[in-house]
Motif scaffolding. Structure first.
Motif, PDB file in Angstrom:
ATOM      1  N   GLY A  17     -20.324   2.167  24.590  1.00  0.00           N
ATOM      2  CA  GLY A  17     -19.294   3.146  24.934  1.00  0.00           C
ATOM      3  C   GLY A  17     -19.437   4.414  24.121  1.00  0.00           C
ATOM      4  O   GLY A  17     -20.225   4.486  23.169  1.00  0.00           O
ATOM      5  N   THR A  18     -18.650   5.426  24.499  1.00  0.00           N
ATOM      6  CA  THR A  18     -18.626   6.674  23.734  1.00  0.00           C
ATOM      7  C   THR A  18     -17.625   6.540  22.588  1.00  0.00           C
ATOM      8  O   THR A  18     -17.820   7.056  21.501  1.00  0.00           O
ATOM      9  CB  THR A  18     -18.231   7.853  24.665  1.00  0.00           C
ATOM     10  N   PHE A  19     -16.540   5.836  22.868  1.00  0.00           N
ATOM     11  CA  PHE A  19     -15.480   5.586  21.872  1.00  0.00           C
ATOM     12  C   PHE A  19     -14.953   6.879  21.246  1.00  0.00           C
ATOM     13  O   PHE A  19     -14.774   6.973  20.032  1.00  0.00           O
ATOM     14  CB  PHE A  19     -15.960   4.602  20.783  1.00  0.00           C
ATOM     15  N   HIS A  50      -9.157   4.498  20.742  1.00  0.00           N
ATOM     16  CA  HIS A  50      -7.809   4.076  21.170  1.00  0.00           C
ATOM     17  C   HIS A  50      -7.744   2.567  21.402  1.00  0.00           C
ATOM     18  O   HIS A  50      -8.751   1.863  21.261  1.00  0.00           O
ATOM     19  CB  HIS A  50      -7.376   4.865  22.408  1.00  0.00           C
ATOM     20  N   HIS A  90     -10.269   0.738  23.577  1.00  0.00           N
ATOM     21  CA  HIS A  90     -11.556   0.497  22.910  1.00  0.00           C
ATOM     22  C   HIS A  90     -11.463  -0.752  22.028  1.00  0.00           C
ATOM     23  O   HIS A  90     -12.332  -1.616  22.060  1.00  0.00           O
ATOM     24  CB  HIS A  90     -11.943   1.704  22.043  1.00  0.00           C
ATOM     25  N   ILE A 117     -11.409  -4.022  24.102  1.00  0.00           N
ATOM     26  CA  ILE A 117     -12.671  -4.486  24.718  1.00  0.00           C
ATOM     27  C   ILE A 117     -13.636  -5.000  23.646  1.00  0.00           C
ATOM     28  O   ILE A 117     -14.336  -5.998  23.844  1.00  0.00           O
ATOM     29  CB  ILE A 117     -13.310  -3.414  25.633  1.00  0.00           C
ATOM     30  N   LYS A 177     -21.542  14.560  30.187  1.00  0.00           N
ATOM     31  CA  LYS A 177     -20.255  14.336  29.536  1.00  0.00           C
ATOM     32  C   LYS A 177     -20.118  15.354  28.407  1.00  0.00           C
ATOM     33  O   LYS A 177     -20.547  15.122  27.274  1.00  0.00           O
ATOM     34  CB  LYS A 177     -20.221  12.899  29.000  1.00  0.00           C
ATOM     35  N   GLY A 236     -16.383  -2.484  30.615  1.00  0.00           N
ATOM     36  CA  GLY A 236     -15.070  -2.443  31.254  1.00  0.00           C
ATOM     37  C   GLY A 236     -15.183  -2.446  32.768  1.00  0.00           C
ATOM     38  O   GLY A 236     -16.239  -2.160  33.342  1.00  0.00           O
ATOM     39  N   ASP A 240     -14.199  -0.489  34.902  1.00  0.00           N
ATOM     40  CA  ASP A 240     -14.521   0.782  35.571  1.00  0.00           C
ATOM     41  C   ASP A 240     -16.002   0.851  35.940  1.00  0.00           C
ATOM     42  O   ASP A 240     -16.415   1.666  36.750  1.00  0.00           O
ATOM     43  CB  ASP A 240     -14.113   1.991  34.708  1.00  0.00           C
ATOM     44  N   ARG A 256      -9.948  -3.252  32.281  1.00  0.00           N
ATOM     45  CA  ARG A 256      -9.622  -2.171  31.332  1.00  0.00           C
ATOM     46  C   ARG A 256      -8.180  -2.278  30.876  1.00  0.00           C
ATOM     47  O   ARG A 256      -7.336  -2.774  31.615  1.00  0.00           O
ATOM     48  CB  ARG A 256      -9.778  -0.812  32.027  1.00  0.00           C
ATOM     49  N   THR A 257      -7.899  -1.828  29.681  1.00  0.00           N
ATOM     50  CA  THR A 257      -6.509  -1.735  29.230  1.00  0.00           C
ATOM     51  C   THR A 257      -5.846  -0.612  30.024  1.00  0.00           C
ATOM     52  O   THR A 257      -6.421   0.458  30.166  1.00  0.00           O
ATOM     53  CB  THR A 257      -6.463  -1.406  27.723  1.00  0.00           C
ATOM     54  N   ILE A 291      -4.484   4.038  29.298  1.00  0.00           N
ATOM     55  CA  ILE A 291      -5.041   4.748  28.143  1.00  0.00           C
ATOM     56  C   ILE A 291      -6.521   5.045  28.396  1.00  0.00           C
ATOM     57  O   ILE A 291      -7.231   4.218  28.949  1.00  0.00           O
ATOM     58  CB  ILE A 291      -4.838   3.956  26.809  1.00  0.00           C
ATOM     59  N   SER A 292      -6.938   6.217  28.046  1.00  0.00           N
ATOM     60  CA  SER A 292      -8.367   6.556  28.110  1.00  0.00           C
ATOM     61  C   SER A 292      -8.603   7.779  27.237  1.00  0.00           C
ATOM     62  O   SER A 292      -7.665   8.523  26.923  1.00  0.00           O
ATOM     63  CB  SER A 292      -8.811   6.867  29.541  1.00  0.00           C
ATOM     64  N   SER A 293      -9.854   7.999  26.855  1.00  0.00           N
ATOM     65  CA  SER A 293     -10.170   9.191  26.051  1.00  0.00           C
ATOM     66  C   SER A 293      -9.838  10.437  26.849  1.00  0.00           C
ATOM     67  O   SER A 293      -9.320  11.420  26.314  1.00  0.00           O
ATOM     68  CB  SER A 293     -11.658   9.205  25.699  1.00  0.00           C
ATOM     69  N   THR A 294     -10.106  10.392  28.154  1.00  0.00           N
ATOM     70  CA  THR A 294      -9.831  11.551  29.008  1.00  0.00           C
ATOM     71  C   THR A 294      -8.351  11.908  28.935  1.00  0.00           C
ATOM     72  O   THR A 294      -7.980  13.076  28.806  1.00  0.00           O
ATOM     73  CB  THR A 294     -10.221  11.231  30.470  1.00  0.00           C
ATOM     74  N   ARG A 320      -7.512  13.405  25.597  1.00  0.00           N
ATOM     75  CA  ARG A 320      -8.033  14.770  25.486  1.00  0.00           C
ATOM     76  C   ARG A 320      -7.138  15.756  26.211  1.00  0.00           C
ATOM     77  O   ARG A 320      -6.884  16.850  25.742  1.00  0.00           O
ATOM     78  CB  ARG A 320      -9.465  14.843  26.050  1.00  0.00           C
TER      79      ARG A 320
HETATM   80  N1  CTP Z   1     -12.276   0.798  28.068  1.00  0.00           N
HETATM   81  C1  CTP Z   1     -11.300  -0.152  28.355  1.00  0.00           C
HETATM   82  N2  CTP Z   1     -10.012   0.248  28.552  1.00  0.00           N
HETATM   83  C2  CTP Z   1      -9.669   1.551  28.490  1.00  0.00           C
HETATM   84  C3  CTP Z   1     -10.649   2.529  28.193  1.00  0.00           C
HETATM   85  C4  CTP Z   1     -11.960   2.106  27.978  1.00  0.00           C
HETATM   86  O1  CTP Z   1     -11.575  -1.329  28.458  1.00  0.00           O
HETATM   87  N3  CTP Z   1      -8.405   1.893  28.710  1.00  0.00           N
HETATM   88  C5  CTP Z   1     -13.642   0.364  27.896  1.00  0.00           C
HETATM   89  C6  CTP Z   1     -14.610   0.994  28.894  1.00  0.00           C
HETATM   90  O2  CTP Z   1     -14.571   0.307  30.135  1.00  0.00           O
HETATM   91  C7  CTP Z   1     -15.935   0.863  28.204  1.00  0.00           C
HETATM   92  C8  CTP Z   1     -15.559   0.975  26.718  1.00  0.00           C
HETATM   93  O3  CTP Z   1     -14.137   0.792  26.637  1.00  0.00           O
HETATM   94  O4  CTP Z   1     -16.500  -0.415  28.444  1.00  0.00           O
HETATM   95  C9  CTP Z   1     -15.902   2.333  26.164  1.00  0.00           C
HETATM   96  O5  CTP Z   1     -15.332   3.283  27.039  1.00  0.00           O
HETATM   97  P1  CTP Z   1     -15.393   4.852  26.897  1.00  0.00           P
HETATM   98  O6  CTP Z   1     -16.027   5.415  28.113  1.00  0.00           O
HETATM   99  O7  CTP Z   1     -15.920   5.228  25.585  1.00  0.00           O
HETATM  100  O8  CTP Z   1     -13.794   5.147  26.914  1.00  0.00           O
HETATM  101  P2  CTP Z   1     -12.868   5.853  27.962  1.00  0.00           P
HETATM  102  O9  CTP Z   1     -11.499   5.924  27.397  1.00  0.00           O
HETATM  103  O10 CTP Z   1     -13.013   5.235  29.336  1.00  0.00           O
HETATM  104  O11 CTP Z   1     -13.514   7.328  27.956  1.00  0.00           O
HETATM  105  P3  CTP Z   1     -13.503   8.491  29.047  1.00  0.00           P
HETATM  106  O12 CTP Z   1     -12.067   8.687  29.436  1.00  0.00           O
HETATM  107  O13 CTP Z   1     -14.099   9.676  28.353  1.00  0.00           O
HETATM  108  O14 CTP Z   1     -14.343   8.010  30.210  1.00  0.00           O
END
Ligand code: CTP
Length: 433
Positions: free
Chosen positions: A8-10, A14, A17, A20, A46, A93, A95, A114-115, A118-121, A124
């Motif tokens: 992942g990018t992590f 959050h 992350h 998982i 990205k 995940g 996705d 996925r949880t 919540i997401s990095s996007t 941000r």
């Molecule tokens: N992941 C997860 N639940 C979330 C967000 C991420 O299980 N709510 C998982 C992703 O499926 C992936 C790992 O964490 O296997 C790393 O995800 P990453 O792409 O770094 O995080 P995102 O929050 O999905 O980032 P972005 O929004 O930039 O795509």
């Protein structure tokens, strides 16, 4: 021992992350976490990652769950990692469901839910957003709205046009929030202004925007006189903002790498830069000045500002219409030629000849992701290829965000004195042509 790997990018670490990583760990005895490198993320488009690689690794390390952390640096690395580390299970995940099924020949592939929420996007988008506005006199945006979507922290909110109808149609077409035909009001609630109206009107709009402390991107050339450009740059400095010309080339990885390699002697001492462009091929057809300025920019980036002599050899047809030009720029130990086809077609290409070989950027060199080097004594071409998405505008916007973050008052990809030099050369061409 059962070995598990996850990637992942992590970014902006959050709960999703953490979850998982924890669930991946529970699937085996030894967990490896792959964190994407900065260049890999840029490579795959990205561009919006906030945290540095070191910070993202540190966050994963702090979970205390990873037995080993590795860096994911290129497409296709997963297969070699699985073999190299003798992996039993790859976890990603939901996705990504289905996307890694091809790895089932090497190990088990488990997609975990996925949880939610919540997401990095999402994180941000909750940060500071810079409002952008566009100044136009037609309903074309040069890809600005679409490209801005790939850069986090910016939002194209409004449009200004002197013509009410154009402003309204533009606003509808690109689904912006508001349109204006009073420039002062338009400026009142923007941080960044993109000026793409006809050349003669640009200066006034740029000046007013800078006076109000706005960052400005302008189509190039911003003005047609070196002195005026110097004045605008000084104003930008005084008002602690940046004035950027839309010469997207200088923001592209491939071009920067090319300049760097050529300057570090890839093909020996530079002897010649040959740059050809058909006006019709450049962004669907742009005026002479807007086209040729990109070629001048390439020459100045490669050969520098100390150009001794500029000449132009314009060709007109029987009706006296300008159809073709061969511009020459003489340097102490090198010569640059710019071939520009107005109504005639020339082969778009950039060729750099050195004492020890040649670099070629085929086709549309102004938005390239590829170049090749033919080095004396080497049997094979050296090929350099970089991902390139869209029309390049996103890379400029990304750099602008860095300049804003670092509170810079000068663009470091194309310094103000380089920009002024481009203008001086263009002025000479126009005077002699
Ligand atoms: N992941 C997860 N639940 C979330 C967000 C991420 O299980 N709510 C998982 C992703 O499926 C992936 C790992 O964490 O296997 C790393 O995800 P990453 O792409 O770094 O995080 P995102 O929050 O999905 O980032 P972005 O929004 O930039 O795509």
């Amino acid at each position: 021992m059962k070995k598990v790997i996850t990637y992942g990018t992590f970014d902006l670490f959050h709960k999703g992350h953490y979850n998982i990583i924890k669930r991946a760990k529970a699937l085996g005895d030894y967990l490896i976490v792959g964190v994407t490198s900065e260049s890999f993320d840029i490579e795959r488009g990205k561009l919006n990652v906030r945290d540095s690689l070191i910070k993202r690794i540190e966050n994963v390390r702090r979970t205390g769950l990873a037995d080993e952390i590795i860096i994911e640096e290129y497409q296709g690395q997963k297969v070699s990692d699985i073999i190299k580390y003798d992996i039993d299970v790859l976890v990603v995940g939901s996705d990504w469901r289905g996307k890694f099924d091809y790895l089932k020949n090497y190990c088990d592939v488990v997609y975990l839910e996925r949880t939610k929420n919540i997401s990095s996007t999402k994180l941000r988008s909750e940060g500071i957003i810079f409002n952008m506005g566009i100044v136009t006199d037609d309903i074309q945006d040069n890809g600005f709205v679409q490209e801005s979507k790939y850069v986090s922290g910016v939002h194209v909110e409004r449009v200004f046009s002197e013509t009410e109808e154009v402003a309204r149609d533009f606003c509808d077409k690109y689904e912006l929030d508001s349109w204006w035909n009073d420039y002062e009001e338009f400026l009142s609630d923007v941080d960044i202004v993109y000026i793409k109206c006809r050349q003669k009107d640009r200066e006034e709009y740029i000046r007013k925007a800078i006076e109000k402390g706005k960052y400005v991107i302008s189509d190039s050339p911003a003005v047609l006189s070196p002195d005026k450009l110097r004045t605008l740059f000084q104003m930008a400095r005084d008002n602690h903002v940046v004035l950027i010309e839309r010469l997207t080339l200088v923001y592209l990885r491939a071009f920067n790498q090319l300049v760097w390699l050529v300057h570090s002697n890839l093909v020996g001492d530079l002897v010649s830069v040959k740059c050809a462009i058909s006006q019709d091929d450049f962004e669907g057809g742009k005026p002479f000045n807007e086209t040729v300025i990109h070629a001048i920019c390439v020459v100045v980036k490669l050969l520098g500002k100390d150009c001794l002599e500029v000449n132009t050899n314009a060709v007109t047809d029987r009706n006296g219409d300008f159809v073709y030009d061969m511009i020459t720029m003489k340097y102490k130990t090198a010569l640059a030629t710019i071939e520009i086809g107005t109504t005639v077609d020339v082969e778009d290409e950039l060729v750099i000849i050195g004492s020890n070989g040649r670099v070629t950027v085929p086709n549309d060199w102004w938005n390239t992701g590829y170049f090749e080097a033919n080095i004396a004594g080497k049997e094979f071409l050296k090929r350099y290829s970089f991902n390139f998405e869209g029309n390049g505008f996103r890379y400029l916007l990304q750099e602008l965000m860095i300049m804003i973050r670092d509170k810079r008052t000068e663009c470091t990809r194309l310094f103000y004195d380089e920009s002024v030099k481009l203008m001086e050369i263009l002025e000479t061409i126009n005077q002699k042509g």
